[in-house]
Design a protein around this motif. Structure first.
Motif, mmCIF file in Angstrom:
data_model
loop_
_atom_site.group_PDB
_atom_site.id
_atom_site.type_symbol
_atom_site.label_atom_id
_atom_site.label_comp_id
_atom_site.label_asym_id
_atom_site.label_seq_id
_atom_site.Cartn_x
_atom_site.Cartn_y
_atom_site.Cartn_z
ATOM 1 N N LEU A 1 5.567 -7.058 5.156
ATOM 2 C CA LEU A 1 4.977 -7.831 4.084
ATOM 3 C C LEU A 1 4.661 -9.280 4.582
ATOM 4 N N THR B 1 -0.888 -1.923 0.666
ATOM 5 C CA THR B 1 -2.129 -1.509 0.210
ATOM 6 C C THR B 1 -2.266 -2.727 -0.630
ATOM 7 N N CYS C 1 0.877 -6.473 -4.853
ATOM 8 C CA CYS C 1 2.240 -7.586 -4.705
ATOM 9 C C CYS C 1 3.349 -6.184 -4.928
ATOM 10 N N VAL C 2 4.674 -6.750 -4.694
ATOM 11 C CA VAL C 2 5.738 -5.857 -4.380
ATOM 12 C C VAL C 2 6.790 -7.115 -4.903
ATOM 13 N N THR D 1 4.745 -12.137 -2.602
ATOM 14 C CA THR D 1 5.230 -11.519 -1.506
ATOM 15 C C THR D 1 4.235 -10.337 -1.978
ATOM 16 N N SER E 1 -5.041 -9.456 -4.954
ATOM 17 C CA SER E 1 -3.600 -9.176 -4.545
ATOM 18 C C SER E 1 -2.449 -10.094 -5.363
ATOM 19 N N ASP F 1 1.775 -6.795 0.283
ATOM 20 C CA ASP F 1 1.735 -5.535 1.255
ATOM 21 C C ASP F 1 0.367 -5.601 1.967
ATOM 22 N N SER F 2 0.387 -5.553 2.697
ATOM 23 C CA SER F 2 -0.516 -5.120 4.138
ATOM 24 C C SER F 2 -1.241 -3.930 3.722
#
Length: 258
Positions: A2, A246, A249-250, A241, A170, A243-244
């Motif tokens: 993250l 995908t 963004c989460v 935040t 992203s 996610d590397s």
């Protein structure tokens, strides 16, 4: 892994720069922020000087984005050419100095930042921001994350860009209107989004300007040269935040520091 990105709304006036200088690093530590993008085009009210850019970067920003006041201070032109950490809208005419897209190496990840300007009520002879985004995203080596500052007046134009770039970048945020919106969240295909970040500067103001001057203008009077408001400041923005795995963004959190 993250990765946390803070996007900070338009820094307005010397007091906004000073407040950023005092508050950004503690906020980065508190929120474990990995990368910071700051819109700095109003640091001198109308534009910014190289000294303002240096102050914003020294305060903890990793990149400065700009907008319709990019060339409000002509002294910044050479700085735009020389400093890779300050971006002007990519869809400005090709004769404009500087760049609107850059990729920054952050160790295990690479962060691409794209700066665009809208065309609804912002007539700067700019190219189409939608097709400009297409061209850059198609031709660029794809970094781990792609961030977009869309400096635009119309919420409709920002929202249209939300749907157009969803899943392709992203995070996408709007700047320029200086008022934070309540629509921060993750889009259907995974792009983090907010229509406007807000601003960093005097809290008792009309978009950073002394309220009395704005009222006089709307009453039909002659307010004179606009002056930055005084008094306590606040920092507004959004925390994304990412996610590397995908590149998407989460989570998105609105940020306000008073």
């Amino acid at each position: 892994m993250l990765f946390k990105v803070l996007a900070v709304g338009d820094v307005t006036g010397e007091s906004g720069v000073d407040f950023l200088r005092r508050k950004l690093r503690p906020l980065k530590k508190e929120k474990s922020i990995d990368f910071v993008a700051v819109n700095g085009e109003n640091a001198a009210g109308n534009g910014l000087l190289p000294a303002h850019a240096e102050d914003i970067l020294a305060a903890g920003a990793d990149v400065i984005t700009l907008g319709n006041h990019t060339f409000g201070k002509v002294q910044v032109s050479n700085f735009l050419e020389e400093n890779p950490y300050m971006l002007r809208p990519a869809n400005f005419t090709g004769r404009a100095p500087g760049r609107g897209w850059a990729v920054y190496d952050c160790g295990r990840v690479q962060v691409g930042v794209l700066n665009l300007i809208g065309r609804c009520d912002l007539d700067f002879n700019a190219e189409n921001p939608f097709t400009t985004a297409d061209r850059i995203l198609k031709n660029a080596d794809k970094p781990t994350f792609v961030l977009v500052d869309f400096h635009a007046q119309a919420t409709s134009e920002k929202l249209a860009m939300r749907y157009y770039l969803d899943g392709r970048v992203s995070a996408l945020w709007g700047t320029h209107t200086h008022v934070p919106t309540a629509d921060a969240g993750v889009c259907e295909k995974g792009t983090g989004y907010i229509t406007d970040l807000g601003m960093t500067g005097p809290a008792r103001s009309v978009l950073g300007i002394r309220p009395e001057q704005s009222v006089e203008f709307f009453l039909g009077g002659l307010p004179g040269r606009y002056q930055t408001a005084e008094g306590p400041c606040r920092l507004q923005g959004a925390l994304f935040t990412l996610d590397s795995g995908t590149g998407l963004c989460v989570g998105v959190e609105r940020i306000e520091v008073s």
